[in-house]
Design a protein around this motif. Structure first.
Motif, mmCIF file in Angstrom:
data_model
loop_
_atom_site.group_PDB
_atom_site.id
_atom_site.type_symbol
_atom_site.label_atom_id
_atom_site.label_comp_id
_atom_site.label_asym_id
_atom_site.label_seq_id
_atom_site.Cartn_x
_atom_site.Cartn_y
_atom_site.Cartn_z
ATOM 1 N N ALA A 145 0.835 -1.204 0.000
ATOM 2 C CA ALA A 145 0.000 0.000 0.000
ATOM 3 C C ALA A 145 0.872 1.257 0.000
ATOM 4 C CB ALA A 145 -0.930 -0.008 1.212
ATOM 5 N N ARG A 146 2.017 1.188 0.686
ATOM 6 C CA ARG A 146 2.942 2.331 0.686
ATOM 7 C C ARG A 146 3.500 2.580 -0.709
ATOM 8 N NH1 ARG A 146 2.469 6.227 2.863
ATOM 9 N NH2 ARG A 146 2.727 5.545 5.024
ATOM 10 N N GLU A 147 3.775 1.511 -1.463
ATOM 11 C CA GLU A 147 4.225 1.678 -2.848
ATOM 12 C C GLU A 147 3.154 2.376 -3.688
ATOM 13 O OE1 GLU A 147 5.563 -1.894 -4.753
ATOM 14 O OE2 GLU A 147 6.617 -2.601 -2.960
ATOM 15 N N LEU A 148 1.896 1.993 -3.445
ATOM 16 C CA LEU A 148 0.776 2.582 -4.189
ATOM 17 C C LEU A 148 0.572 4.052 -3.836
ATOM 18 C CD1 LEU A 148 -2.190 0.017 -4.154
ATOM 19 C CD2 LEU A 148 -1.153 1.031 -6.173
ATOM 20 N N TRP A 149 0.625 4.330 -2.534
ATOM 21 C CA TRP A 149 0.290 5.665 -2.033
ATOM 22 C C TRP A 149 1.424 6.199 -1.153
ATOM 23 C CZ3 TRP A 149 -3.930 2.062 -0.329
ATOM 24 C CH2 TRP A 149 -4.828 1.802 -1.377
ATOM 25 N N PRO A 150 2.518 6.640 -1.753
ATOM 26 C CA PRO A 150 3.702 7.043 -0.994
ATOM 27 C C PRO A 150 3.474 8.221 -0.045
ATOM 28 C CG PRO A 150 3.936 7.600 -3.330
ATOM 29 C CD PRO A 150 2.741 6.737 -3.209
ATOM 30 N N ASP A 151 2.452 9.032 -0.312
ATOM 31 C CA ASP A 151 2.237 10.228 0.512
ATOM 32 C C ASP A 151 1.089 10.079 1.503
ATOM 33 O OD1 ASP A 151 4.286 11.585 -0.886
ATOM 34 O OD2 ASP A 151 2.879 12.053 -2.507
ATOM 35 N N ALA A 152 0.438 8.921 1.526
ATOM 36 C CA ALA A 152 -0.723 8.741 2.406
ATOM 37 C C ALA A 152 -0.283 8.530 3.863
ATOM 38 C CB ALA A 152 -1.549 7.552 1.932
ATOM 39 N N GLU A 153 -1.200 8.843 4.767
ATOM 40 C CA GLU A 153 -0.973 8.612 6.194
ATOM 41 C C GLU A 153 -1.663 7.308 6.584
ATOM 42 O OE1 GLU A 153 -2.046 10.858 10.426
ATOM 43 O OE2 GLU A 153 -1.928 12.025 8.564
ATOM 44 N N PHE A 154 -0.915 6.383 7.184
ATOM 45 C CA PHE A 154 -1.438 5.069 7.534
ATOM 46 C C PHE A 154 -1.617 4.945 9.047
ATOM 47 C CE2 PHE A 154 0.621 2.703 3.667
ATOM 48 C CZ PHE A 154 -0.260 3.367 2.818
ATOM 49 N N HIS A 155 -2.808 4.510 9.464
ATOM 50 C CA HIS A 155 -3.082 4.199 10.868
ATOM 51 C C HIS A 155 -3.478 2.729 10.972
ATOM 52 C CE1 HIS A 155 -4.133 8.680 11.977
ATOM 53 N NE2 HIS A 155 -2.952 8.537 11.400
ATOM 54 N N PHE A 156 -3.379 2.179 12.182
ATOM 55 C CA PHE A 156 -3.659 0.755 12.378
ATOM 56 C C PHE A 156 -4.517 0.578 13.631
ATOM 57 C CE2 PHE A 156 -3.219 -3.714 12.972
ATOM 58 C CZ PHE A 156 -2.815 -4.255 11.753
ATOM 59 N N LEU A 157 -5.616 -0.162 13.490
ATOM 60 C CA LEU A 157 -6.522 -0.446 14.604
ATOM 61 C C LEU A 157 -6.456 -1.927 14.953
ATOM 62 C CD1 LEU A 157 -8.937 0.192 16.532
ATOM 63 C CD2 LEU A 157 -10.451 -0.219 14.575
ATOM 64 N N GLY A 158 -6.194 -2.221 16.232
ATOM 65 C CA GLY A 158 -6.147 -3.607 16.682
ATOM 66 C C GLY A 158 -6.409 -3.708 18.165
ATOM 67 N N TYR A 159 -6.329 -4.923 18.676
ATOM 68 C CA TYR A 159 -6.607 -5.150 20.091
ATOM 69 C C TYR A 159 -5.441 -4.710 20.969
ATOM 70 C CZ TYR A 159 -10.730 -7.956 18.920
ATOM 71 O OH TYR A 159 -11.954 -8.381 18.461
ATOM 72 N N ARG A 160 -5.798 -4.232 22.141
ATOM 73 C CA ARG A 160 -4.799 -3.784 23.108
ATOM 74 C C ARG A 160 -3.845 -4.937 23.449
ATOM 75 N NH1 ARG A 160 -8.240 -1.507 26.044
ATOM 76 N NH2 ARG A 160 -7.996 0.500 24.982
ATOM 77 N N GLY A 161 -2.547 -4.646 23.388
ATOM 78 C CA GLY A 161 -1.534 -5.659 23.702
ATOM 79 C C GLY A 161 -1.180 -6.578 22.551
ATOM 80 N N LYS A 162 -1.818 -6.376 21.376
ATOM 81 C CA LYS A 162 -1.577 -7.265 20.231
ATOM 82 C C LYS A 162 -0.836 -6.563 19.092
ATOM 83 C CE LYS A 162 -4.101 -10.427 22.263
ATOM 84 N NZ LYS A 162 -3.460 -11.580 22.943
ATOM 85 N N LEU A 163 -0.383 -5.326 19.308
ATOM 86 C CA LEU A 163 0.191 -4.553 18.208
ATOM 87 C C LEU A 163 1.715 -4.439 18.270
ATOM 88 C CD1 LEU A 163 -2.455 -1.672 17.867
ATOM 89 C CD2 LEU A 163 -2.330 -3.854 16.654
ATOM 90 N N GLU A 164 2.354 -5.217 19.148
ATOM 91 C CA GLU A 164 3.814 -5.131 19.271
ATOM 92 C C GLU A 164 4.537 -5.525 17.992
ATOM 93 O OE1 GLU A 164 5.848 -5.723 23.438
ATOM 94 O OE2 GLU A 164 4.494 -7.402 23.039
#
Length: 386
Positions: A33-52
């Motif tokens: 996705a970064r290759e597709l959209w080099p200037d976009a801002e990426f956020h990530f939603l997941g469960y607490r304690g599972k994003l390490e």
């Protein structure tokens, strides 16, 4: 399939509301996705304690954590935080809740849909019909969806295919080396550093569920062999009570001389620290669990013991592999890149059930019959090529 190759979202939300391994396998998707959209801002939603697994990932500018069972007040707060904040939501899990978050967060969505049973009897047909009804609203709210196939489609390919509609030619998705990005490492504690000697092997015996376990006596035989070959053995494990106890049970079977060459690191490592440890190891040996995927991502020679799980769906990805499918469905031993997958005997392997009794605390005959000799032969072959 519609083509949205001209779409250039400014803010994208990735959603993976499951375990740490499910988060790690989204990293090739994020990179593409970064290759597709080099200037976009990426956020990530997941469960607490599972994003390490995303620790230090350069493509993610914000991580949003939520409970796996939120109360109404937390739902309300999360919805207010997400509401129409994004141009695109990428839903990487088929759960209703993940789709609900995507619906709230963004005007456009792509998502993974739950798989349909493969069988032809009446019960399977009924399940398939029910699944299709459950998926109908998800298809309706998405511009593009990808069906799960637990036997033929690798989970990495499944996630990457979420971007199909943004390419003029979807073959581009698999035409370059595909890499899983491990978390940035963190320094090990002095207590572990002071005990470590080279060369060492990391052994991870504890899966999330009992039906993925290998017999204790087999671990004893394998570790004893490794020590006799001159390796120190580091037993890694999560802080979960059953995993720490499993390590203790294995150590209790070793003789005194062998015990002196074994470090029990259960509960003493963060995920980033586990990555640091594995990167320095001569070899990693583990069961079908998230840390095994981390080992493969760290480019350490990785040997993994698979039972019910189809390697074609969730085998650790061999970094820089080009294509959609590295593995065969059934092979006693197969090595692709730095990953060796071992399977036990039986025409039913892999069944994708929860062991022979199809429940979390079941045994798995295919793992009970996967002898240490097969693992030792695989180790010797891997070490001979280094």
């Amino acid at each position: 399939m519609s083509n949205y190759s001209k779409l250039k979202p400014k803010k994208v939300l990735f959603i993976a509301t499951r375990q740490i391994g499910d988060v790690l396998v989204t990293t090739p998707l994020i990179s593409k996705a970064r290759e597709l959209w080099p200037d976009a801002e990426f956020h990530f939603l997941g469960y607490r304690g599972k994003l390490e697994m995303l620790h230090g990932n350069p493509n993610i500018s914000e991580m949003i954590e939520t409970s796996d069972r939120p109360k109404f007040k937390e739902y309300l707060s999360l919805f207010n935080r997400l509401f129409q904040r994004y141009d695109l939501a990428i839903v990487t899990q088929p759960s209703d809740r993940a789709y609900l978050y995507g619906l709230v967060a963004a005007f456009r969505r792509v998502g993974v849909l739950g798989g349909h049973p493969q069988g032809k009897d009446v019960q399977d047909s009924q399940r398939r019909s029910k699944s299709e009804k459950q998926n109908a609203w998800k298809k309706f709210i998405c511009m593009h969806t990808v069906d799960v196939d637990y036997f033929k489609q690798h989970v990495i390919a499944e996630k990457l295919r979420l971007l199909e509609c943004f390419f003029k030619n979807s073959a581009e998705l698999f035409s370059k080396p595909i890499t899983v990005t491990p978390p940035a490492g963190e320094p090990l504690s002095p207590a572990i550093i002071n005990e470590l000697k080279q060369p060492f092997v990391v052994v991870h015996s504890g899966p999330l569920t009992a039906y993925k376990r290998w017999p204790l006596a087999f671990w004893q035989e394998l570790i004893t062999w490794l020590v006799k070959k001159g390796f120190q053995v580091v037993l890694s494990a999560s802080p979960a009570k059953q995993d720490m106890q499993l390590n203790q049970d294995i150590i209790s079977l070793l003789d005194d001389a062998c015990k002196k060459q074994v470090i029990d690191a259960a509960g003493k490592l963060t995920i980033p620290q586990a990555g640091t440890l594995i990167r320095s190891a001569a070899l990693y040996i583990g069961v079908d669990t998230s840390i095994t995927h981390l080992a493969a991502a760290c480019n350490t020679p990785t040997i993994t013991l698979f039972g019910a799980t189809p390697p074609t769906n969730f085998g650790p990805w061999p970094n820089d592999f080009i294509g959609e499918q590295p593995y065969q469905l059934r092979a006693r031993t197969q090595t692709i890149g730095n990953v060796t997958i071992l399977q036990g005997p039986g025409e039913c392997v892999p069944c994708r059930k929860a062991g022979c009794l199809d429940k979390a605390d079941s045994y798995s005959e295919c793992l009970d019959l996967l002898e240490p000799k097969q693992v030792i032969e695989a180790i010797e072959k891997v070490l001979s090529t280094q």
